[in-house]
Design a protein around this motif. Structure first.
Motif, mmCIF file in Angstrom:
data_model
loop_
_atom_site.group_PDB
_atom_site.id
_atom_site.type_symbol
_atom_site.label_atom_id
_atom_site.label_comp_id
_atom_site.label_asym_id
_atom_site.label_seq_id
_atom_site.Cartn_x
_atom_site.Cartn_y
_atom_site.Cartn_z
ATOM 1 N N VAL A 33 76.691 30.450 55.326
ATOM 2 C CA VAL A 33 76.922 31.399 56.416
ATOM 3 C C VAL A 33 75.667 31.535 57.280
ATOM 4 O O VAL A 33 75.737 31.507 58.516
ATOM 5 C CB VAL A 33 77.347 32.774 55.865
ATOM 6 C CG1 VAL A 33 77.453 33.790 57.002
ATOM 7 C CG2 VAL A 33 78.682 32.660 55.139
ATOM 8 N N ASN A 34 74.517 31.676 56.640
ATOM 9 C CA ASN A 34 73.278 31.799 57.408
ATOM 10 C C ASN A 34 72.989 30.529 58.209
ATOM 11 O O ASN A 34 72.541 30.600 59.364
ATOM 12 C CB ASN A 34 72.108 32.093 56.468
ATOM 13 C CG ASN A 34 72.045 33.548 56.053
ATOM 14 O OD1 ASN A 34 72.424 34.428 56.811
ATOM 15 N ND2 ASN A 34 71.575 33.809 54.837
ATOM 16 N N PHE A 35 73.231 29.375 57.618
ATOM 17 C CA PHE A 35 72.986 28.121 58.325
ATOM 18 C C PHE A 35 73.949 27.975 59.506
ATOM 19 O O PHE A 35 73.553 27.505 60.581
ATOM 20 C CB PHE A 35 73.127 26.940 57.369
ATOM 21 C CG PHE A 35 72.686 25.630 57.963
ATOM 22 C CD1 PHE A 35 71.345 25.369 58.182
ATOM 23 C CD2 PHE A 35 73.616 24.673 58.313
ATOM 24 C CE1 PHE A 35 70.929 24.164 58.739
ATOM 25 C CE2 PHE A 35 73.219 23.462 58.874
ATOM 26 C CZ PHE A 35 71.868 23.210 59.086
ATOM 27 N N THR A 36 75.210 28.392 59.314
ATOM 28 C CA THR A 36 76.175 28.360 60.416
ATOM 29 C C THR A 36 75.704 29.238 61.563
ATOM 30 O O THR A 36 75.791 28.855 62.737
ATOM 31 C CB THR A 36 77.564 28.828 59.944
ATOM 32 O OG1 THR A 36 77.981 28.040 58.831
ATOM 33 C CG2 THR A 36 78.593 28.707 61.065
ATOM 34 N N ALA A 37 75.190 30.418 61.229
ATOM 35 C CA ALA A 37 74.681 31.324 62.257
ATOM 36 C C ALA A 37 73.508 30.706 63.015
ATOM 37 O O ALA A 37 73.384 30.866 64.238
ATOM 38 C CB ALA A 37 74.269 32.648 61.629
ATOM 39 N N LEU A 38 72.649 29.978 62.307
ATOM 40 C CA LEU A 38 71.528 29.306 62.971
ATOM 41 C C LEU A 38 72.008 28.194 63.901
ATOM 42 O O LEU A 38 71.470 28.012 65.003
ATOM 43 C CB LEU A 38 70.566 28.740 61.922
ATOM 44 C CG LEU A 38 69.729 29.758 61.146
ATOM 45 C CD1 LEU A 38 68.909 29.054 60.067
ATOM 46 C CD2 LEU A 38 68.822 30.551 62.078
ATOM 47 N N VAL A 39 73.023 27.455 63.471
ATOM 48 C CA VAL A 39 73.589 26.402 64.309
ATOM 49 C C VAL A 39 74.166 27.005 65.590
ATOM 50 O O VAL A 39 73.972 26.481 66.691
ATOM 51 C CB VAL A 39 74.666 25.608 63.545
ATOM 52 C CG1 VAL A 39 75.470 24.707 64.492
ATOM 53 C CG2 VAL A 39 74.023 24.769 62.444
ATOM 54 N N PHE A 41 78.335 37.383 61.867
ATOM 55 C CA PHE A 41 77.910 36.702 60.640
ATOM 56 C C PHE A 41 77.107 37.642 59.751
ATOM 57 O O PHE A 41 77.309 37.688 58.529
ATOM 58 C CB PHE A 41 77.054 35.469 60.987
ATOM 59 C CG PHE A 41 77.844 34.286 61.474
ATOM 60 C CD1 PHE A 41 78.840 33.722 60.694
ATOM 61 C CD2 PHE A 41 77.580 33.732 62.718
ATOM 62 C CE1 PHE A 41 79.568 32.632 61.141
ATOM 63 C CE2 PHE A 41 78.303 32.639 63.171
ATOM 64 C CZ PHE A 41 79.298 32.087 62.381
ATOM 65 N N LEU A 42 76.185 38.378 60.355
ATOM 66 C CA LEU A 42 75.359 39.316 59.595
ATOM 67 C C LEU A 42 76.219 40.391 58.937
ATOM 68 O O LEU A 42 76.043 40.708 57.748
ATOM 69 C CB LEU A 42 74.326 39.955 60.525
ATOM 70 C CG LEU A 42 73.449 41.052 59.903
ATOM 71 C CD1 LEU A 42 72.606 40.489 58.765
ATOM 72 C CD2 LEU A 42 72.544 41.675 60.983
ATOM 73 N N GLU A 43 77.141 40.953 59.704
ATOM 74 C CA GLU A 43 77.989 42.026 59.183
ATOM 75 C C GLU A 43 78.849 41.552 58.018
ATOM 76 O O GLU A 43 78.913 42.189 56.959
ATOM 77 C CB GLU A 43 78.867 42.560 60.304
ATOM 78 C CG GLU A 43 79.782 43.704 59.913
ATOM 79 C CD GLU A 43 80.606 44.193 61.086
ATOM 80 O OE1 GLU A 43 81.850 44.120 60.995
ATOM 81 O OE2 GLU A 43 80.013 44.625 62.096
#
Length: 242
Positions: free
Chosen positions: A205-211, A183-185
């Protein structure tokens, strides 16, 4: 690991947290589909728009690999009050499906890179990701041969079970690490190409990564907590260290 007395010392069983895992899994699946279909244009194995090929990668890795991996970890031994053999078969089947979908997801990433003239295996995300799916597949082979068919001697199975559980959790943690790096990349590439850093897609995208991160944490918690269901006959909890 699953149902050990160390988890019992916390005074809570795994069952309530399995519902949290189900909710997070649904949320993660919906979010990655919204991202790839609504914001990124859709999914395709063949397209002149090579980004549609890449979009298969996060979808298959999250839904097929991480979410099914969560089901492998918890459902077959934590939720259903079925016999040991039935739960073992569910465990092996879901694990195999996760490996296949993960392999297809990695293939989609290679296909996107090759057809777009992008180098392969240059990032930490790709290195850890490839190693993770290899370990995941080896874990399935080991489990199949040792615990299902032809099956090892009882003494060997008893000795191997704690290590099988421990390695399984380690590999699952690696899938979460790989996803977070991915996700970061991808978001960094998009933002360097003009995507608004505080726009709706970046937040999604950031919220998906947190989930996904929270999902991984709860799955590990469920794995170490005891089941509130009666353990099936022949079940052997991982012994505490002396």
């Amino acid at each position: 690991m699953a149902g050990g007395s160390g988890g019992a010392g916390l005074g809570v069983g795994a069952a309530p947290f399995t519902n949290v895992v189900h909710g997070l899994a649904v949320a993660g699946a919906v979010l990655v589909l919204v991202w790839t279909i609504h914001f990124r244009g859709g999914l395709a194995f063949e397209s002149t728009n090579k980004n549609l090929i890449f979009n298969l990668h996060p979808v298959l890795m999250l839904i097929g690999f991480i979410i099914l991996g969560a089901k492998v970890t918890i459902i077959s031994y934590k939720v259903f009050p079925w016999s040991k053999e039935v739960k073992k078969l569910i465990h092996l089947t879901l694990h195999a499906i996760a490996v296949v979908l993960g392999a297809v997801g990695i293939y989609a990433a290679f296909k996107f890179h090759n057809e777009s003239g992008i180098a392969n295996l240059y990032s930490l995300h790709s290195w850890i990701g490839l190693g993770t799916i290899v370990l995941f597949a080896l874990q399935w082979i080991f489990g199949f041969v040792t615990f299902f068919y032809p099956g090892a001697a009882p003494a060997i199975r008893r000795g191997a079970l704690p290590w099988h559980l421990l390695v399984g959790l380690f590999v699952y943690a690696l899938t979460i690490v790989t996803a977070e790096l991915g996700f970061l990349e991808k978001l960094t590439f998009l933002e360097n190409s003009g995507l608004a850093k505080y726009g709706s897609e970046a937040f999604l995208v950031n919220f998906t990564a947190l989930v996904v991160l929270l999902l991984g944490a709860i799955v590990v918690l469920v794995a170490v907590l005891p089941s509130e269901l009666e353990d099936p006959e022949g079940y052997r909890a991982v012994p505490e260290e002396a």
